[in-house]
Design a protein around this motif. Sequence first.
Motif, PDB file in Angstrom:
ATOM      1  N   ASP A  36     -31.541 -53.687  47.483  1.00 40.39           N
ATOM      2  CA  ASP A  36     -31.084 -52.451  48.133  1.00 40.39           C
ATOM      3  C   ASP A  36     -29.568 -52.301  48.061  1.00 40.39           C
ATOM      4  O   ASP A  36     -28.998 -51.429  48.721  1.00 40.39           O
ATOM      5  N   SER A  37     -28.903 -53.133  47.278  1.00 36.91           N
ATOM      6  CA  SER A  37     -27.436 -53.122  47.206  1.00 36.91           C
ATOM      7  C   SER A  37     -26.930 -51.872  46.493  1.00 36.91           C
ATOM      8  O   SER A  37     -27.454 -51.478  45.452  1.00 36.91           O
ATOM      9  N   ARG A  38     -25.907 -51.281  47.089  1.00 36.25           N
ATOM     10  CA  ARG A  38     -25.207 -50.137  46.493  1.00 36.25           C
ATOM     11  C   ARG A  38     -23.719 -50.448  46.507  1.00 36.25           C
ATOM     12  O   ARG A  38     -23.182 -50.801  47.539  1.00 36.25           O
ATOM     13  N   TYR A  39     -23.098 -50.295  45.356  1.00 40.63           N
ATOM     14  CA  TYR A  39     -21.669 -50.563  45.227  1.00 40.63           C
ATOM     15  C   TYR A  39     -20.970 -49.251  44.892  1.00 40.63           C
ATOM     16  O   TYR A  39     -21.334 -48.587  43.920  1.00 40.63           O
ATOM     17  N   SER A  40     -19.988 -48.888  45.681  1.00 43.66           N
ATOM     18  CA  SER A  40     -19.301 -47.610  45.432  1.00 43.66           C
ATOM     19  C   SER A  40     -17.818 -47.698  45.799  1.00 43.66           C
ATOM     20  O   SER A  40     -17.233 -46.720  46.243  1.00 43.66           O
ATOM     21  N   ASN A  41     -17.214 -48.853  45.570  1.00 42.24           N
ATOM     22  CA  ASN A  41     -15.783 -49.007  45.860  1.00 42.24           C
ATOM     23  C   ASN A  41     -14.928 -48.792  44.611  1.00 42.24           C
ATOM     24  O   ASN A  41     -13.814 -49.278  44.519  1.00 42.24           O
ATOM     25  N   PHE A  42     -15.451 -48.055  43.659  1.00 42.43           N
ATOM     26  CA  PHE A  42     -14.778 -47.793  42.383  1.00 42.43           C
ATOM     27  C   PHE A  42     -13.663 -46.764  42.551  1.00 42.43           C
ATOM     28  O   PHE A  42     -13.850 -45.742  43.217  1.00 42.43           O
ATOM     29  N   PRO A  43     -12.476 -46.978  41.957  1.00 46.88           N
ATOM     30  CA  PRO A  43     -11.463 -45.924  41.953  1.00 46.88           C
ATOM     31  C   PRO A  43     -11.936 -44.790  41.039  1.00 46.88           C
ATOM     32  O   PRO A  43     -12.405 -45.043  39.931  1.00 46.88           O
ATOM     33  N   PHE A  44     -11.817 -43.561  41.512  1.00 46.48           N
ATOM     34  CA  PHE A  44     -12.380 -42.418  40.788  1.00 46.48           C
ATOM     35  C   PHE A  44     -11.386 -41.266  40.823  1.00 46.48           C
ATOM     36  O   PHE A  44     -11.166 -40.639  41.862  1.00 46.48           O
ATOM     37  N   TYR A  45     -10.775 -40.979  39.672  1.00 43.99           N
ATOM     38  CA  TYR A  45      -9.835 -39.881  39.505  1.00 43.99           C
ATOM     39  C   TYR A  45     -10.645 -38.707  38.972  1.00 43.99           C
ATOM     40  O   TYR A  45     -11.142 -38.752  37.841  1.00 43.99           O
ATOM     41  N   HIS A  46     -10.815 -37.660  39.783  1.00 37.03           N
ATOM     42  CA  HIS A  46     -11.797 -36.632  39.438  1.00 37.03           C
ATOM     43  C   HIS A  46     -11.345 -35.227  39.837  1.00 37.03           C
ATOM     44  O   HIS A  46     -10.417 -35.041  40.613  1.00 37.03           O
ATOM     45  N   THR A  47     -12.090 -34.273  39.292  1.00 33.42           N
ATOM     46  CA  THR A  47     -11.959 -32.876  39.669  1.00 33.42           C
ATOM     47  C   THR A  47     -13.363 -32.293  39.779  1.00 33.42           C
ATOM     48  O   THR A  47     -14.324 -32.874  39.268  1.00 33.42           O
ATOM     49  N   LEU A  48     -13.489 -31.151  40.441  1.00 31.42           N
ATOM     50  CA  LEU A  48     -14.773 -30.453  40.507  1.00 31.42           C
ATOM     51  C   LEU A  48     -14.915 -29.545  39.292  1.00 31.42           C
ATOM     52  O   LEU A  48     -13.954 -28.891  38.880  1.00 31.42           O
ATOM     53  N   PHE A  49     -16.116 -29.511  38.725  1.00 37.55           N
ATOM     54  CA  PHE A  49     -16.379 -28.615  37.601  1.00 37.55           C
ATOM     55  C   PHE A  49     -17.757 -28.017  37.797  1.00 37.55           C
ATOM     56  O   PHE A  49     -18.710 -28.721  38.098  1.00 37.55           O
TER      57      PHE A  49
END
Length: 189
Positions: A36-49
Amino acid sequence: MNFQMINNPVSYHCNGNNITMEAGKKTDLFNDMCSDSRYSNFPFYHTLFEGDFVIRCKIAPEFKETYDLGCIVIFENIDKWIKFAFENADSGHPSMVSVVTNGVSDDSNGEKIDESEIWMQVIRKGNNFALHYSRDKEKWVLVRIFKLDMNKEVKVGFSAQSPIGDGCKVRFEGIEIIDNNYKNIRKPD
């Protein structure tokens, strides 16, 4: 375009259509299918499209540890996203790796890449997606094509990750996020 950062990296520098980003240790985006592990500590440089798009750039990671990577991410929420990575794969060499997550993540290692930098792109047409790489930005090689129902508006951008290592620095060059005008997303040449 208005870019934002989620989960700040160790460092990042933006210069026009180029970004250098350094992920910290044990950074990842993955919903483990075996637990059940979820990893989401990733750096994410993003915009909405919103709508159909092509996102592409040249990615050059400084590999140190297995699973170190630079990637393009298409993100709706923690349970629905796409990661297309140039990764130091567990096969023992850098590869094109794709992870498609709809609740849980699949993980598909692709072709070995001998170059230290590679062009990558994700094309969206409706809920159909195609992942390609290129050595010269002219001839594109299909890695994967699939359907994933996603919102019309999603976060699109770039990430460096180091799931088991002490960090990974990645250079992203020639960034483009444009409307998709390709009729055939399988072969966009």
